[in-house]
Scaffold this active site. Structure first.
Site, mmCIF file in Angstrom:
data_model
loop_
_atom_site.group_PDB
_atom_site.id
_atom_site.type_symbol
_atom_site.label_atom_id
_atom_site.label_comp_id
_atom_site.label_asym_id
_atom_site.label_seq_id
_atom_site.Cartn_x
_atom_site.Cartn_y
_atom_site.Cartn_z
ATOM 1 N N ASP A 404 4.442 -7.418 -3.735
ATOM 2 C CA ASP A 404 4.365 -6.626 -2.637
ATOM 3 C C ASP A 404 5.257 -5.914 -2.228
ATOM 4 O O ASP A 404 6.414 -5.832 -3.038
ATOM 5 C CB ASP A 404 3.899 -7.740 -1.604
ATOM 6 C CG ASP A 404 3.349 -6.814 -0.182
ATOM 7 O OD1 ASP A 404 2.795 -5.619 -0.253
ATOM 8 O OD2 ASP A 404 3.638 -7.288 0.852
ATOM 9 N N GLU A 407 6.296 -0.213 -3.715
ATOM 10 C CA GLU A 407 6.279 1.238 -3.759
ATOM 11 C C GLU A 407 7.661 1.907 -4.009
ATOM 12 O O GLU A 407 7.525 2.962 -4.666
ATOM 13 C CB GLU A 407 5.572 1.782 -2.487
ATOM 14 C CG GLU A 407 4.298 1.299 -2.241
ATOM 15 C CD GLU A 407 3.885 -0.148 -1.973
ATOM 16 O OE1 GLU A 407 5.005 -0.713 -1.326
ATOM 17 O OE2 GLU A 407 3.013 -0.880 -2.243
ATOM 18 N N ASP A 478 -3.415 -2.835 2.778
ATOM 19 C CA ASP A 478 -3.765 -3.328 4.157
ATOM 20 C C ASP A 478 -4.939 -2.562 4.688
ATOM 21 O O ASP A 478 -4.831 -1.658 5.207
ATOM 22 C CB ASP A 478 -2.572 -2.874 4.784
ATOM 23 C CG ASP A 478 -1.447 -4.015 4.513
ATOM 24 O OD1 ASP A 478 -1.547 -4.694 3.649
ATOM 25 O OD2 ASP A 478 -0.064 -3.635 4.760
HETATM 26 O O1 MIG Z 1 4.643 -5.418 5.728
HETATM 27 O O2 MIG Z 1 3.697 -9.962 3.262
HETATM 28 O O3 MIG Z 1 -0.161 -5.726 1.841
HETATM 29 O O4 MIG Z 1 -1.231 -8.238 1.944
HETATM 30 O O5 MIG Z 1 0.376 -10.129 3.850
HETATM 31 C C1 MIG Z 1 3.525 -6.238 5.272
HETATM 32 C C2 MIG Z 1 3.022 -9.566 4.268
HETATM 33 C C3 MIG Z 1 3.897 -6.998 4.289
HETATM 34 C C4 MIG Z 1 1.823 -6.152 3.122
HETATM 35 C C5 MIG Z 1 0.613 -6.772 2.024
HETATM 36 C C6 MIG Z 1 0.017 -7.898 2.959
HETATM 37 C C7 MIG Z 1 0.915 -8.733 3.237
HETATM 38 C C8 MIG Z 1 2.127 -8.541 4.039
HETATM 39 N N1 MIG Z 1 2.687 -7.237 3.464
#
Ligand code: MIG
Length: 775
Positions: A404, A407, A478
């Site tokens: 996650d 980017e 999200d």
């Molecule tokens: O800023 O790890 O898209 O699936 O649960 C949020 C917490 C960070 C974004 C991800 C989401 C995840 C969440 N993350």
């Protein structure tokens, strides 16, 4: 010279400032060296390079060879191609069996045709560059052309009418139609022209823009780099996918457990909670193959750690889960907490593995752990080091990782690393931003593949670039518990699939916002037919497990999770197709019916393979919808009612019903529902949807579902051909591969049972009690 060749064009940023661009100018000479046609223009040099008869690469370089692309997208090398060259008065013509490239000399312009003479690409204006290093090309597009692809974008299936930007961005909210860009960059389009399709891939890592608002052309702009694009001849959408994935590679076969139902939450916060969750699934007999550990499993968000209080015995948790047929998938973010007592930080600093400014200072940004540093994934040894850290997980039996924030996302105004930060020597973040996440995920996949000693890894990623499917499944980030986001997930995943990301899905039930029972039921129904099937929900919002909204909804939701497992043998065979040809399991109708213009813009129905059509309900309090049926006869999966194709019907769909239609003649392999993919099937049933007259084919594939033994022939593939006529059906069956499946295959008929059944030339007797027989 400048006066003549420069021209003004209105910028896409909504301002009235007029940019001045410089055209590449006239072609001065051209020469052929080993299939590469190199030419020199006044302000650039270029190459036309055939990779195959049906794939051509075009490059134009205004930087005297000083710019070097770092794109990781392409994995193919050029094949030997026969090119017929003809010099013309005003240029040259290069012809292969599938493509013709016409070079106009004054000024340089290209036109590319397929072998039927259909115009695929044409420079409407000469390619031009700006002093800052930006470049732009303007290609013809007919008013009726339809544009697909572009990876993960909001909006409907057809991408025309908007400007789309490629710059990997963490967007928490709101994924509206104007929300662009999102997490992934796929500078690739599939263009449909009167039933013919072709593809074009701009292999640019810089920020790029596709302006598709115009009637008769589109513009492609890149913030830097030489022009570098590939054209794929098509003409069928499946050909285009084959050609594109020849270039950028195909997805590996995922382990079967990755195809089951996955449950996630931000976060399941303790070991006890995870155990209870699994126990509840088992007690309620709801299938489950994976549970995700979101950021709270870590010790203050330090990657490669567990919080000792909340997860005192992770190894026994992973073990316990496996005994229940469940895999544990922890999240791994790229940000490494700045903390002199934290091993990963110390080690990375000592080895000089984190991103820095040109003057040598470390780049620091705020993410979940607070002030953090970011591994320079552009460096090979950093990827290796990062990968090695994963023994922390694989040593205790973990086989899947969730990437996650790659980017990469940073909690600042620009939402990411400073563009001035340099990577791997002197590549600016501005240049490599869009591939950062893919390099992280590559590191993860490669390491897991080594550490799992022959088992197939599963990696899920949020960020990516063209080619990301070689390493990971993609989820669309999200979204929210809005009906609109359920609707949006369909064209988004269809276009991801058309962009080679065959293994993708959206958070079922919606991530942020409060879901409700009806929404979760409808979303689970359609989610069961997406390639990747995970329910995930954000912190602070209503719980979203299958039982969260009471008994009535739970039963419906369970029914569709069961259905996923019943359909898995069919889906698995389709994953193998994606692995071998690039054609995704979840496809737009136009992929099967490109000549039927009614299908071109359908965003709310999709195909699963060639012969199954899903028409989900995507509105609240709604129990009917309009469904378009392409040509042929279609059988309602539930009621067996038959619909004549080539028209629309209004169909009823009470809350417990997902409209599913199977084409007459189709064959589909089903299993019995089961708690986990770890339980083997002892029997599969091949449902044969009989028809009066005609032939149909089907392929069932199976293997052990977890190792790479299939690469050495340990698989079974059954090609089945059924010919129907005069109340008889003849099956011809060919088996291939050395794998002995644990199942026997029983044949059952849907529709009239033929009175004569012949299998490989032998008359077959049907069991009268069950109306089935074993193959
Ligand atoms: O800023 O790890 O898209 O699936 O649960 C949020 C917490 C960070 C974004 C991800 C989401 C995840 C969440 N993350």
């Amino acid at each position: 010279m400048l006066e003549e060749t420069s021209f003004a064009i209105r910028p896409t940023n909504g301002t009235n400032e007029i940019d001045v661009w410089q055209s590449v100018g006239d072609v001065q000479k051209i020469e052929e060296k080993k299939q590469i046609f190199a030419f020199t223009c006044e302000n650039a040099s270029g190459k036309i390079h055939f990779y195959r008869d049906d794939i051509v690469r075009v490059t134009l370089d205004p930087f005297d060879g000083k710019y070097v692309s770092v794109s990781p997208a392409v994995v193919a090398t050029p094949k030997k191609v026969d090119v017929h060259v003809q010099e013309k008065e005003d240029g040259w013509e290069l012809r292969t069996k599938q493509l013709t490239v016409v070079i106009e000399r004054r000024p340089f312009r290209l036109a590319i045709y397929d072998n039927e003479g259909i115009l695929l690409v044409r420079d409407e204006q000469p390619v031009c560059f700006e002093a800052k290093g930006r470049m732009r090309c303007v290609h013809a597009l007919a008013p009726t052309d339809v544009v697909y692809g572009l990876g993960e974008k909001t909006g409907v299936l057809n991408k025309r009418g908007s400007v789309w930007t490629m710059w990997n961005t963490d967007v928490y909210a709101p994924h509206n139609l104007e929300t662009d860009p999102l997490y992934e960059s796929h500078p690739y389009m599939m263009v449909l022209k009167n039933g013919h399709t072709h593809g074009i891939f701009f292999d640019h890592t810089y920020k790029t823009t596709f302006d598709l608002r115009h009637e008769s052309f589109y513009t492609f702009t890149s913030d830097g780099g030489s022009l570098d694009y590939y054209v794929f001849a098509g003409p069928h959408p499946k050909d285009v996918l084959g050609q594109y994935t020849h270039l950028v590679g195909r997805m590996p076969l995922p382990p079967k457990w990755a195809l089951g139902y996955h449950q996630s939450r931000y976060s399941y916060e303790t070991e006890q909670e995870v155990r209870e969750l699994i126990d509840t699934f088992r007690a309620k007999r709801i299938p489950l193959d994976a549970v995700y550990l979101d950021i709270h499993y870590m010790d203050e968000y330090r990657v490669f750690t567990f919080d000792k209080k909340r997860f005192p015995r992770p190894e026994s948790l992973v073990q316990y889960a496996k005994e229940q047929g469940v895999h544990i998938v922890p999240i791994v973010d790229p940000g490494v907490k700045v903390d002199a007592e934290y091993e990963t930080y110390r080690d990375g600093v000592q080895k000089d593995y984190f991103c820095k400014y040109a003057d040598g200072t470390l780049y620091k940004g705020d993410v979940w752990p607070g002030t953090s540093v970011f591994p320079d994934f552009l460096k090979k040894k950093v990827r290796k080091w990062w990968g090695e850290q994963h023994t922390f997980y694989t040593d205790i039996g973990i086989e899947g990782i969730w990437n996650d924030m790659n980017e990469p996302s940073v909690f600042n105004e620009t939402k990411t690393i400073d563009e001035q930060v340099v990577h791997d020597g002197w590549k600016t973040h501005r240049q490599v931003h869009n591939i950062y996440g893919m390099m992280m995920t590559e590191a993860t996949y490669s390491a897991l593949k080594k550490q799992l000693k022959g088992k197939r890894p599963f990696v899920l990623t949020r960020a990516g670039f063209s080619g990301i499917h070689r390493y990971a499944a993609v989820w669309t980030g999200d979204n929210r518990s809005f009906w609109e986001h359920l609707e949006l997930s369909i064209p988004m995943c269809l276009n991801l699939g058309l962009s080679a990301v065959a293994f993708c899905g959206a958070d079922v039930g919606g991530f942020a916002h409060h879901a409700n029972g009806e929404l979760l039921a409808r979303w689970t129904q359609v989610g069961a037919f997406f390639p990747y099937f995970r329910n995930h929900c954000a912190i602070g919002f209503a719980r979203q497990e299958p039982w969260a909204f009471g008994e009535g909804y739970e039963q419906i939701i369970k029914r569709y999770i069961d259905l996923r497992y019943e359909w898995l043998p069919h889906f698995y065979s389709l994953y193998v197709e994606a692995h071998q040809t690039g054609v995704p399991m979840m496809r737009p109708l136009m992929m099967e019916y490109p000549n039927d213009r009614e299908t071109w813009n359908i965003s709310d129905q999709f195909m699963v393979g060639e012969q199954v059509m899903i028409a989900p309900i995507i509105r609240p309090y709604t129990t009917h919808r309009i469904v378009y049926f392409p040509e042929g006869r279609w059988v309602d999966y539930w009621t067996k009612e038959v619909f004549e194709g080539g028209q629309r019907y209004i169909v009823e769909a009470p809350l417990d019903r997902l409209p599913i239609y199977v084409k007459e003649g189709a064959m589909i392999a089903h299993a019995e529902a089961k708690p986990s993919t770890m339980i083997v099937d002892e029997q599969l049933t091949l449902y044969v949807y009989t028809m009066k007259k005609g032939t149909s084919t089907y392929t069932i594939y199976d293997d052990d579902g977890e190792t790479f033994a299939y690469e050495k022939g340990e698989y079974v593939r059954m090609h089945i051909r059924a010919t129907f006529s005069d109340d008889a059906v003849h099956f011809e069956i060919e088996r291939e591969g050395a794998y002995k499946p644990p199942w026997q295959l029983r044949v059952a008929f849907v529709g009239d049972v033929p009175s004569t059944i012949v299998v490989n030339g032998e008359r077959c007797i049907i069991d009268e009690a069950t109306n089935t027989f074993v193959l």
